[in-house]
Scaffold this motif. Structure first.
Motif, PDB file in Angstrom:
ATOM      1  N   SER A   1       0.853  -1.193   0.000  1.00  0.00           N
ATOM      2  CA  SER A   1       0.000   0.000   0.000  1.00  0.00           C
ATOM      3  C   SER A   1       0.885   1.237   0.000  1.00  0.00           C
ATOM      4  O   SER A   1       2.027   1.206   0.448  1.00  0.00           O
ATOM      5  N   VAL A   2       0.333   2.334  -0.503  1.00  0.00           N
ATOM      6  CA  VAL A   2       1.061   3.600  -0.592  1.00  0.00           C
ATOM      7  C   VAL A   2       0.142   4.726  -0.152  1.00  0.00           C
ATOM      8  O   VAL A   2      -1.024   4.789  -0.553  1.00  0.00           O
ATOM      9  N   LYS A   3       0.676   5.610   0.704  1.00  0.00           N
ATOM     10  CA  LYS A   3      -0.048   6.817   1.093  1.00  0.00           C
ATOM     11  C   LYS A   3       0.848   8.024   0.821  1.00  0.00           C
ATOM     12  O   LYS A   3       2.043   7.993   1.103  1.00  0.00           O
ATOM     13  N   ILE A   4       0.232   9.065   0.291  1.00  0.00           N
ATOM     14  CA  ILE A   4       0.963  10.286  -0.023  1.00  0.00           C
ATOM     15  C   ILE A   4       0.138  11.478   0.439  1.00  0.00           C
ATOM     16  O   ILE A   4      -1.044  11.599   0.084  1.00  0.00           O
ATOM     17  N   ARG A   5       0.760  12.345   1.246  1.00  0.00           N
ATOM     18  CA  ARG A   5       0.097  13.592   1.614  1.00  0.00           C
ATOM     19  C   ARG A   5       0.940  14.756   1.111  1.00  0.00           C
ATOM     20  O   ARG A   5       2.149  14.779   1.270  1.00  0.00           O
ATOM     21  N   SER A   6       0.282  15.721   0.514  1.00  0.00           N
ATOM     22  CA  SER A   6       0.955  16.933   0.060  1.00  0.00           C
ATOM     23  C   SER A   6      -0.006  18.099   0.210  1.00  0.00           C
ATOM     24  O   SER A   6      -1.206  17.909   0.415  1.00  0.00           O
ATOM     25  N   GLY A   7       0.533  19.297   0.147  1.00  0.00           N
ATOM     26  CA  GLY A   7      -0.323  20.474   0.171  1.00  0.00           C
ATOM     27  C   GLY A   7      -0.464  21.123   1.527  1.00  0.00           C
ATOM     28  O   GLY A   7       0.192  20.741   2.501  1.00  0.00           O
ATOM     29  N   PRO A   8      -1.332  22.118   1.618  1.00  0.00           N
ATOM     30  CA  PRO A   8      -1.491  22.929   2.828  1.00  0.00           C
ATOM     31  C   PRO A   8      -2.257  22.207   3.920  1.00  0.00           C
ATOM     32  O   PRO A   8      -2.754  21.091   3.711  1.00  0.00           O
ATOM     33  N   PRO A   9      -2.366  22.831   5.101  1.00  0.00           N
ATOM     34  CA  PRO A   9      -3.111  22.215   6.210  1.00  0.00           C
ATOM     35  C   PRO A   9      -4.600  22.107   5.902  1.00  0.00           C
ATOM     36  O   PRO A   9      -5.141  22.843   5.072  1.00  0.00           O
ATOM     37  N   GLY A  10      -5.241  21.188   6.617  1.00  0.00           N
ATOM     38  CA  GLY A  10      -6.686  21.011   6.464  1.00  0.00           C
ATOM     39  C   GLY A  10      -7.417  21.512   7.692  1.00  0.00           C
ATOM     40  O   GLY A  10      -8.021  20.723   8.431  1.00  0.00           O
ATOM     41  N   ASP A  11      -7.349  22.819   7.923  1.00  0.00           N
ATOM     42  CA  ASP A  11      -7.965  23.412   9.110  1.00  0.00           C
ATOM     43  C   ASP A  11      -9.487  23.406   9.024  1.00  0.00           C
ATOM     44  O   ASP A  11     -10.083  23.317   7.938  1.00  0.00           O
ATOM     45  N   GLU A  12     -10.125  23.528  10.193  1.00  0.00           N
ATOM     46  CA  GLU A  12     -11.575  23.677  10.251  1.00  0.00           C
ATOM     47  C   GLU A  12     -11.963  25.033   9.663  1.00  0.00           C
ATOM     48  O   GLU A  12     -11.216  26.014   9.746  1.00  0.00           O
ATOM     49  N   ASP A  13     -13.154  25.075   9.073  1.00  0.00           N
ATOM     50  CA  ASP A  13     -13.602  26.302   8.414  1.00  0.00           C
ATOM     51  C   ASP A  13     -13.612  27.492   9.369  1.00  0.00           C
ATOM     52  O   ASP A  13     -13.236  28.613   8.992  1.00  0.00           O
ATOM     53  N   GLU A  14     -14.018  27.251  10.621  1.00  0.00           N
ATOM     54  CA  GLU A  14     -14.086  28.365  11.571  1.00  0.00           C
ATOM     55  C   GLU A  14     -12.703  28.904  11.924  1.00  0.00           C
ATOM     56  O   GLU A  14     -12.534  30.106  12.171  1.00  0.00           O
ATOM     57  N   ASP A  15     -11.685  28.022  11.941  1.00  0.00           N
ATOM     58  CA  ASP A  15     -10.329  28.482  12.208  1.00  0.00           C
ATOM     59  C   ASP A  15      -9.795  29.302  11.043  1.00  0.00           C
ATOM     60  O   ASP A  15      -9.073  30.295  11.235  1.00  0.00           O
TER      61      ASP A  15
END
Length: 220
Positions: free
Chosen positions: A161-175
């Protein structure tokens, strides 16, 4: 070609980070230099870092014939190999949403002992060229005694299996809407340094071309 998940290799957490192409698996394995081999010894898990090399859909592992982890892995018990390339730290607006950008691969299977001088030499060549390209033809080849003292295992990449994360943070909309804290990514970019000659070298040696080429190549 795509990966064919099994119950062990099916990604359940963070499925949106899963990569399905076999080329992604190859890319992660080719980018890193160290894997972690996990095997159960005497009823307890043992995880050790080790060098490796890939030839097609075969992963080669090696070490001393006296290494307990390799001796156990060679008996046909299930093993697991993990490789991770860290690309950056993700700074979120909330502590909870901090993360990492990474490329990771996990391989499950049964390692097969590589026997016979020619087969072992092939595996050792793959391992050497992965770590230090050009060194197999430049360095003194292994002696029969050295080959006999080395354990080489082959692990099929069929179950992975392979997992890849890239890009900006996934903050909550209210934050995000509050706009009260900085957020972003601190990239991690590794690079080779300047080759350092062995102090035991005698005479005026130039750095071999294959070492110079490696020092100028991107890492990871």
């Amino acid at each position: 070609m795509t990966l064919s998940p099994t119950p062990r290799s099916t990604i359940r957490r963070g499925r949106h980070h899963a990569a399905t192409e076999r080329a992604a698996l190859h890319a992660v394995l080719d980018a890193a230099l160290v894997c972690h081999l996990a095997v159960v010894v005497d009823g307890a898990p043992l995880v050790l870092p080790t060098g490796y090399g890939r030839d097609g859909d075969t992963l080669y592992l090696h070490g001393s014939t006296g290494a307990r982890s390799l001796r156990e892995a060679a008996t046909g018990v299930p093993v697991c190999v993990a490789v991770t390339v860290l690309d950056g730290v993700v700074y979120a607006r909330s502590a909870f949403d901090h993360s990492m950008n990474y490329r990771a691969a996990v391989v499950h299977g049964t390692a097969v002992p590589v026997t016979g001088p020619e087969a072992k030499l092939h595996g050792l060549r793959v391992l050497t060229e992965h770590l230090a390209p050009g060194s197999w033809d430049y360095a003194r080849p292994p002696t029969p005694k050295e080959v006999a003292a080395t354990s080489v295992l082959a692990l099929d990449l069929a179950e992975a299996s392979v997992k890849i994360r890239s890009g900006p943070p996934g903050d909550e909309d209210e934050d995000v809407a509050a706009n009260e804290r900085w957020a972003g990514v601190l990239p991690l970019r590794a690079a080779w340094g300047t080759p350092e000659p062995d102090p035991l070298l005698v005479g005026d040696w130039e750095v071999p071309p294959h070492v110079t080429a490696r020092s100028r190549a991107p890492l990871g």
